[in-house]
Design an enzyme around this catalytic site. Structure first.
Site, PDB file in Angstrom:
ATOM      1  N   LEU A   1     -35.196 -56.695 -49.457  1.00 35.03           N
ATOM      2  CA  LEU A   1     -35.116 -57.697 -50.522  1.00 35.03           C
ATOM      3  C   LEU A   1     -36.080 -58.852 -50.269  1.00 35.03           C
ATOM      4  O   LEU A   1     -36.627 -59.423 -51.216  1.00 35.03           O
ATOM      5  CB  LEU A   1     -33.680 -58.209 -50.658  1.00 35.03           C
ATOM      6  CG  LEU A   1     -32.654 -57.179 -51.149  1.00 35.03           C
ATOM      7  CD1 LEU A   1     -31.240 -57.732 -51.023  1.00 35.03           C
ATOM      8  CD2 LEU A   1     -32.931 -56.772 -52.584  1.00 35.03           C
TER       9      LEU A   1
ATOM     10  N   CYS B   1     -27.273 -59.335 -34.583  1.00 34.34           N
ATOM     11  CA  CYS B   1     -25.961 -58.705 -34.434  1.00 34.34           C
ATOM     12  C   CYS B   1     -25.999 -57.232 -34.816  1.00 34.34           C
ATOM     13  O   CYS B   1     -26.687 -56.832 -35.741  1.00 34.34           O
ATOM     14  CB  CYS B   1     -24.936 -59.404 -35.323  1.00 34.34           C
ATOM     15  SG  CYS B   1     -24.547 -61.078 -34.843  1.00 34.34           S
TER      16      CYS B   1
ATOM     17  N   LYS C   1     -29.351 -57.245 -55.505  1.00 29.69           N
ATOM     18  CA  LYS C   1     -28.003 -57.602 -55.057  1.00 29.69           C
ATOM     19  C   LYS C   1     -28.058 -58.992 -54.446  1.00 29.69           C
ATOM     20  O   LYS C   1     -29.116 -59.473 -54.045  1.00 29.69           O
ATOM     21  CB  LYS C   1     -27.446 -56.575 -54.072  1.00 29.69           C
ATOM     22  CG  LYS C   1     -28.134 -56.527 -52.734  1.00 29.69           C
ATOM     23  CD  LYS C   1     -27.389 -55.553 -51.814  1.00 29.69           C
ATOM     24  CE  LYS C   1     -27.999 -55.569 -50.415  1.00 29.69           C
ATOM     25  NZ  LYS C   1     -27.252 -54.704 -49.487  1.00 29.69           N
ATOM     26  N   VAL C   2     -26.910 -59.618 -54.375  1.00 32.08           N
ATOM     27  CA  VAL C   2     -26.850 -60.985 -53.849  1.00 32.08           C
ATOM     28  C   VAL C   2     -27.160 -60.958 -52.352  1.00 32.08           C
ATOM     29  O   VAL C   2     -26.528 -60.229 -51.595  1.00 32.08           O
ATOM     30  CB  VAL C   2     -25.456 -61.602 -54.089  1.00 32.08           C
ATOM     31  CG1 VAL C   2     -25.375 -62.987 -53.471  1.00 32.08           C
ATOM     32  CG2 VAL C   2     -25.159 -61.669 -55.580  1.00 32.08           C
TER      33      VAL C   2
END
Length: 418
Positions: free
Chosen positions: A125, A116, A161-162
């Site tokens: 990450l 997308c 970060k998540v």
């Protein structure tokens, strides 16, 4: 190029719909099957383009793959370790092949993924996590390459970060690592829990999935097993919003309320009667006034970013002023100008959209820009006056299993045209 032709109606959407398995669980589970040394069977896998691409990729790696109701994967014959550009150029989920390949075979390479067009979705990450497990990562000619001598090594990893994607990559790779891995600030989505459940059925030792600390005790090998994919909470939410904006009543089967509590709470706040059972959810908007709600997207268990576009449409059709703030992805309001072509009122300020209520929408030619945005356009077409043509529906085919058939069963006038 295929399109949806939707003839709108003021007739409410009413009926039942059977929810498919979650794409966002089925994909990582199929990629995680690379870790196994024996055949696996995965049930409740949705019929989607990304699933077909993943099955083809597994075949390209050497696995034996078939589909007869369930998807059967025999990864014992894998003898290739590269996910090539021609297969993965449209699918960012392909990065999930990297961790299992390097964990089981000591090497793997994946073409930098597509998918997308909703802002930056960096693989940093994923790379950092694999490096902390002992892999050597190089970027060459558009490919991410991972290598390790011997086995990966367990580590204490604190995520910057998540990230759902990186949590899955690290969890899968650590399943075959030597020693214990502790993953802090992990994502908590139900699809991560489902992936961990699948791996545990194969012999992995994973605990804490669904919390922000996941512990993985590495094992030497994984065997075979059977698993059924969790229900798609975003497809569930999409049909519930369709009921709400049309003033109808829809019962979603093969799903569960605990998967989308934040969404159900906002539907109740919007004025809907929400009821749940062990494997069903219903939304009844009959003779009720739709009220705008304010939403701030957040990692699970907060309000999911993948439901933001649908609730933007809801606010456009509701009374009052609702503010929607997008905190997960940048550039994720591309559906708003398309909805405004249909007569909706909205103002975008940075990462916030403020909707004004309108009496009705008018059919128009609109263009899908990403997976969830396209769903909101199709629903808008169902309730608009006149004909709506939704172009570039390959986006919707990436995430919704036969959406036109399911909407038609609820009373929508929709067809797929060339």
């Amino acid at each position: 190029m295929e399109k949806f032709r939707v003839i709108g109606s003021d007739k409410p959407l009413v009926g039942e719909v059977t929810i498919s398995g979650a794409k966002n669980a089925a994909l990582p589970i199929l990629f995680a099957s690379i870790l196994a040394e024996e055949p696996v069977e995965v049930a409740n896998v949705p019929h989607l383009r990304d699933i077909d691409t993943t099955m083809e990729l597994l075949k390209r790696l050497g696995a034996k793959v078939s589909r007869n109701g369930s998807v059967h994967v025999d990864p014992s014959s894998i003898n290739e370790y590269c996910a090539p550009y021609d297969l993965v150029k449209t699918m960012r989920a392909s990065i999930w092949a990297l961790g299992p390949l390097v964990a089981r075979f000591g090497q793997g390479q994946v073409s930098l993924p597509g998918g997308c067009a909703i802002g930056a979705r960096p693989v940093d990450l994923h790379i950092t996590g694999l490096e902390q497990l002992g892999a050597t990562i190089t970027l060459e000619d558009g490919y991410v390459k991972a290598e390790v001598d011997g086995r990966l090594k367990g580590a204490h990893i604190v995520m910057d970060k998540v990230s759902v994607g990186a949590t899955i990559t690290i969890m899968c790779a650590a399943a075959l690592a030597e020693g214990t891995t502790t993953l802090d600030n992990a994502a908590r989505e139900p699809e991560i829990v489902d992936t961990a459940d699948f791996l545990n059925k194969l012999g992995a030792k994973i605990s804490g999935a669904g919390t922000d600390t996941i512990t993985i005790e590495g094992v030497e090998r994984l065997g075979g097993g059977k698993h059924s994919v969790v229900a798609d909470r975003i497809e569930t939410g999409t049909f519930l919003v369709a009921a709400a904006v049309s003033g109808g009543k829809v019962v979603c089967r093969n799903t569960n309320g605990h998967l989308l509590e934040a969404v159900l709470a906002k539907l109740e706040e919007a004025g809907a009667l929400v009821e749940t059972g062990e494997d069903w959810i219903s939304v009844d908007m009959t003779d009720r006034e739709l009220k705008a709600v304010s939403i701030r997207t957040a990692p699970h268990p907060g309000f999911p970013t993948d439901m933001q576009a649908q609730f933007t449409l809801l606010n456009m059709m509701a009374k009052g002023g609702g503010v929607i703030t997008e905190t997960i992805f940048e550039n994720r309001f591309m559906h708003v100008p398309e909805l405004m072509r249909m007569g909706a009122k909205a103002e975008i300020e940075g990462n916030t959209v403020i909707c004004g209520d309108v009496e009705s929408l008018s059919g128009a030619q609109v263009m899908a820009t990403d997976l969830r945005a396209s769903a909101s356009l199709v629903i808008a077409g169902c309730i608009a006056k006149g004909e709506t043509i939704v172009d570039r529906i390959y986006h919707i085919d990436r995430g919704y299993d036969k959406i036109e058939n399911k909407l038609a069963a609820l009373g929508a006038n929709i067809e797929r045209v060339s």
